[in-house]
Design an enzyme around this catalytic site. Structure first.
Site, PDB file in Angstrom:
ATOM      1  N   GLU A 110      42.269  19.384 -16.997  1.00 48.26           N
ATOM      2  CA  GLU A 110      40.897  18.943 -16.765  1.00 48.26           C
ATOM      3  C   GLU A 110      40.716  17.502 -17.211  1.00 48.26           C
ATOM      4  O   GLU A 110      41.109  17.159 -18.335  1.00 48.26           O
ATOM      5  CB  GLU A 110      39.918  19.863 -17.508  1.00 48.26           C
ATOM      6  CG  GLU A 110      39.944  21.286 -16.980  1.00 48.26           C
ATOM      7  CD  GLU A 110      38.934  22.213 -17.642  1.00 48.26           C
ATOM      8  OE1 GLU A 110      38.266  21.775 -18.607  1.00 48.26           O
ATOM      9  OE2 GLU A 110      38.793  23.363 -17.191  1.00 48.26           O
ATOM     10  N   ALA A 124      36.219  31.450 -16.445  1.00 49.13           N
ATOM     11  CA  ALA A 124      36.655  31.871 -17.788  1.00 49.13           C
ATOM     12  C   ALA A 124      37.619  30.874 -18.418  1.00 49.13           C
ATOM     13  O   ALA A 124      37.253  30.137 -19.332  1.00 49.13           O
ATOM     14  CB  ALA A 124      37.284  33.258 -17.712  1.00 49.13           C
ATOM     15  N   HIS A 147      33.713  22.486 -15.178  1.00 46.08           N
ATOM     16  CA  HIS A 147      33.655  23.258 -16.424  1.00 46.08           C
ATOM     17  C   HIS A 147      32.222  23.294 -16.977  1.00 46.08           C
ATOM     18  O   HIS A 147      31.935  22.830 -18.077  1.00 46.08           O
ATOM     19  CB  HIS A 147      34.604  22.677 -17.467  1.00 46.08           C
ATOM     20  CG  HIS A 147      35.043  23.694 -18.490  1.00 46.08           C
ATOM     21  ND1 HIS A 147      36.284  23.672 -19.077  1.00 46.08           N
ATOM     22  CD2 HIS A 147      34.400  24.750 -19.041  1.00 46.08           C
ATOM     23  CE1 HIS A 147      36.391  24.674 -19.927  1.00 46.08           C
ATOM     24  NE2 HIS A 147      35.248  25.347 -19.926  1.00 46.08           N
ATOM     25  N   LEU A 148      31.335  23.915 -16.206  1.00 47.43           N
ATOM     26  CA  LEU A 148      29.912  23.966 -16.549  1.00 47.43           C
ATOM     27  C   LEU A 148      29.494  25.259 -17.221  1.00 47.43           C
ATOM     28  O   LEU A 148      28.298  25.492 -17.425  1.00 47.43           O
ATOM     29  CB  LEU A 148      29.076  23.789 -15.266  1.00 47.43           C
ATOM     30  CG  LEU A 148      29.250  22.471 -14.497  1.00 47.43           C
ATOM     31  CD1 LEU A 148      28.365  22.471 -13.261  1.00 47.43           C
ATOM     32  CD2 LEU A 148      28.926  21.280 -15.389  1.00 47.43           C
ATOM     33  N   ALA A 156      29.236  26.429 -20.158  1.00 45.65           N
ATOM     34  CA  ALA A 156      28.339  26.345 -21.314  1.00 45.65           C
ATOM     35  C   ALA A 156      27.328  25.220 -21.177  1.00 45.65           C
ATOM     36  O   ALA A 156      26.606  24.919 -22.129  1.00 45.65           O
ATOM     37  CB  ALA A 156      29.151  26.154 -22.586  1.00 45.65           C
ATOM     38  N   ARG A 167      31.629  41.244 -22.971  1.00 46.88           N
ATOM     39  CA  ARG A 167      30.191  40.981 -22.970  1.00 46.88           C
ATOM     40  C   ARG A 167      29.748  40.187 -21.739  1.00 46.88           C
ATOM     41  O   ARG A 167      28.701  40.473 -21.157  1.00 46.88           O
ATOM     42  CB  ARG A 167      29.798  40.229 -24.251  1.00 46.88           C
ATOM     43  CG  ARG A 167      29.747  41.158 -25.458  1.00 46.88           C
ATOM     44  CD  ARG A 167      29.367  40.414 -26.705  1.00 46.88           C
ATOM     45  NE  ARG A 167      30.351  39.376 -27.017  1.00 46.88           N
ATOM     46  CZ  ARG A 167      30.198  38.502 -27.996  1.00 46.88           C
ATOM     47  NH1 ARG A 167      29.118  38.522 -28.739  1.00 46.88           N
ATOM     48  NH2 ARG A 167      31.131  37.605 -28.244  1.00 46.88           N
ATOM     49  N   ILE A 168      30.550  39.194 -21.333  1.00 46.63           N
ATOM     50  CA  ILE A 168      30.187  38.444 -20.138  1.00 46.63           C
ATOM     51  C   ILE A 168      30.286  39.344 -18.914  1.00 46.63           C
ATOM     52  O   ILE A 168      29.413  39.342 -18.042  1.00 46.63           O
ATOM     53  CB  ILE A 168      31.070  37.188 -19.996  1.00 46.63           C
ATOM     54  CG1 ILE A 168      30.783  36.221 -21.148  1.00 46.63           C
ATOM     55  CG2 ILE A 168      30.832  36.502 -18.650  1.00 46.63           C
ATOM     56  CD1 ILE A 168      31.696  35.017 -21.177  1.00 46.63           C
ATOM     57  N   ASP A 171      39.984  46.685 -16.898  1.00 47.93           N
ATOM     58  CA  ASP A 171      40.077  46.250 -18.285  1.00 47.93           C
ATOM     59  C   ASP A 171      40.836  47.327 -19.045  1.00 47.93           C
ATOM     60  O   ASP A 171      40.299  48.410 -19.288  1.00 47.93           O
ATOM     61  CB  ASP A 171      38.691  46.044 -18.900  1.00 47.93           C
ATOM     62  CG  ASP A 171      38.765  45.330 -20.251  1.00 47.93           C
ATOM     63  OD1 ASP A 171      39.715  45.615 -21.009  1.00 47.93           O
ATOM     64  OD2 ASP A 171      37.890  44.501 -20.546  1.00 47.93           O
TER      65      ASP A 171
END
Length: 529
Positions: free
Chosen positions: A261, A231, A279-280, A282, A151-152, A171
């Site tokens: 992280e 991802a 890690h932005l 979301a 979906r992304i 994929d």
């Protein structure tokens, strides 16, 4: 009658509280204060968290009334899912809340790399004017390679096609029909890396995909190309990435996720041809609000005893207790099915036979799809999005029930076709008072092996000495075989061997065994809870 207590352990949007409604006693606490958390959990029915609050075995043991843990986001690293499941506590998350934000951040990284935006800003802020130094490239008519067309990946495709980019993708689980629908050309990974001006990766993190972009892959890329990863940390080998950037093997990279992280002391921090973000993926107001509202709705369903589509471990109170033990078994059968697939899946039949069919078994179809796609796509897979993932990939799905089951009281089977014309089937059942999960059939071969964390499936020509060969190879590599069964249809024909082992098997060893026994199929399948 007292209202059920719902804890909000971290700051969530006002819309989250509104979505919970007036039927609960909503209490806000600081989930990072351990003593406060443990005390508040004692009489709580539900707890809503983000990433800072640790709901581990100790916290779950302290929460005798707890029915649901809700993570307002995608990841569940701070929740002990196994302990929750053992305690009968449902765990839910918000698997679709950040897909637009992640896609837009990817596009932001690509634009920033193409036009050197962060470096140009920093230079100007320092008082220098270096227009020629920051000459960039246009996206128009360039090729973007998307690794993982879920979906992304589909959202990124639509956005970059608007820039006039040529989109290619790798994929192994996407059919050519789905790619054609998106206007995307499917390539092998090697072809994609060689042809692309920009590469972005959107795969799940599994033993097979960890480090999938390393030295060998960077050697295939153009020296003018860029790579982006928003991802999962570890999909790109960070040491190989540093070497590729340092030597100008590739032109640049945009990285939002890391193996560790925060990436303290990472050599990547000292490079000029990389853009790093903390890690932005979301981290947008919209994604956070969607996540909070989503899990608030799930909490309401869970406490009302309804089916909860976004549950990651159990599926809700409306499912009969006779059916419920089949849910985790069906998910694991789905993982075995996907692990045996060598090409995109085109159709899936979920077959349920036996006494269990007296009840509503539709959730078992959802569980099968959840298992099939759990290690296939980059986003979290739930009961609500699994059918959508199948639809997006052009996979037709049927549920078939039959009250008759000849050999077992109940038999669960996943049978499907692949794009290369081959077919796969796997079957399982629950046996004994402990309801032991057993694998009882693979591709028409009858077996009876308890489902374990690490499975090895081999197909080879039946002949003397084969077991001794692979037994020796595994033994010399200190891989302990916990269980084994061999099935065959006739002497001297094809034989199928299923092994359960106590630890993962290195790829090199698998290839060595494959060669030693001349196997037609040799696959390690890692089963996740």
């Amino acid at each position: 009658m007292a209202k059920p207590i719902v804890l909000i352990a971290e700051e969530l949007s006002p819309a989250t509280v509104e979505a919970l409604g007036p039927d609960f006693d909503v209490r806000s606490i600081d989930g990072t204060d351990r003593s406060v958390l443990l005390s508040a959990l004692a009489d709580a029915s539900a707890v809503l968290i983000r990433s800072a609050t640790q709901i581990d075995a100790e916290a779950i043991a302290a929460a005798k009334q707890l029915k649901v843990i809700a993570r307002a986001g995608v990841g569940l690293d701070n929740v002990d899912i196994k302990s929750a499941t053992e305690a009968g506590v449902m765990v839910v998350n918000a698997p679709t809340s950040n897909i637009v934000s992640a896609a837009e951040l990817t596009v932001g990284h690509i634009l920033s790399l193409a036009r050197h935006i962060p470096a140009a800003h920093a230079s100007l802020a320092e008082g220098t004017w270096k227009r020629s130094k920051y000459t960039g490239v246009e996206l128009f008519e360039k090729t973007i390679g998307i690794i993982g067309l879920g979906r992304i990946g589909a959202l990124i495709t639509a956005r970059l096609q608007a820039f006039g980019m040529n989109v290619v993708a790798y994929d192994p689980y996407v059919t050519s029909a789905r790619a054609q629908q998106l206007g995307v050309t499917l390539l092998t990974l090697e072809e994609l890396l060689a042809q692309s001006d920009f590469v972005t990766i959107h795969m799940p993190k599994t033993p097979e995909t960890t480090g999938m972009i390393g030295t060998e892959q960077f050697a295939l890329m153009k020296p003018t190309s860029f790579i982006v990863n928003v991802a999962r940390g570890g999909l790109i080998d960070e040491k190989a990435l540093y070497a590729a950037l340092k030597s100008n093997r590739i032109a640049g990279a945009g990285i939002d996720v890391f193996v560790s992280e925060p990436p303290a002391d990472s050599p990547l921090l000292g490079l000029e041809n990389i853009i790093l973000t903390p890690h932005l993926g979301a981290s947008t107001d919209e994604a956070q609000e969607k996540a909070g509202v989503s899990v608030a709705r799930s909490v309401r369903l869970a406490l009302d005893g309804e089916l909860v589509p976004d549950a990651v471990n159990v599926a809700g109170g409306v499912i009969d207790s006779t059916v419920r033990p089949g849910i985790p078994l069906m998910e694991k059968l789905g993982q075995v099915f996907a692990g045996l697939a060598d090409s995109p899946i085109t159709s899936v039949d979920v077959e349920v036979r036996g006494e269990i069919t007296e009840f509503d078994v539709s959730v078992l179809k959802l569980a099968a799809l959840k298992g099939i796609f759990s290690n296939v796509v980059s986003e979290s897979v739930s009961y609500v999005n699994a059918p959508l993932l199948a639809e997006q990939r052009g996979v037709t799905v049927r549920l078939i029930t039959d009250a008759e089951s000849e050999e077992y009281r109940n038999l669960l089977t996943i049978r499907g076709s692949l794009s290369d014309g081959s077919q796969i089937s796997v079957s399982g059942t629950l046996t004994g008072p402990k309801q032991t999960q057993k694998l009882v059939e693979i591709n028409g071969y009858d077996v009876e092996v308890p489902i374990a964390r690490h499975l090895i499936v081999m197909v080879y020509t039946d002949r003397p000495g084969i077991v001794a060969i692979y037994g020796r190879e595994f033994g010399e590599a200190s891989i302990n075989i916990a269980g084994m069964q061999i099935a065959r249809r006739q002497a001297g024909g094809q034989a199928l061997s299923v092994l359960t082992v106590d630890s993962p098997v290195p790829d090199g060893l698998l290839e060595k065994v494959r060669t030693a026994i001349d196997a037609d199929l040799l696959r390690e399948i890692d089963i996740t809870e």
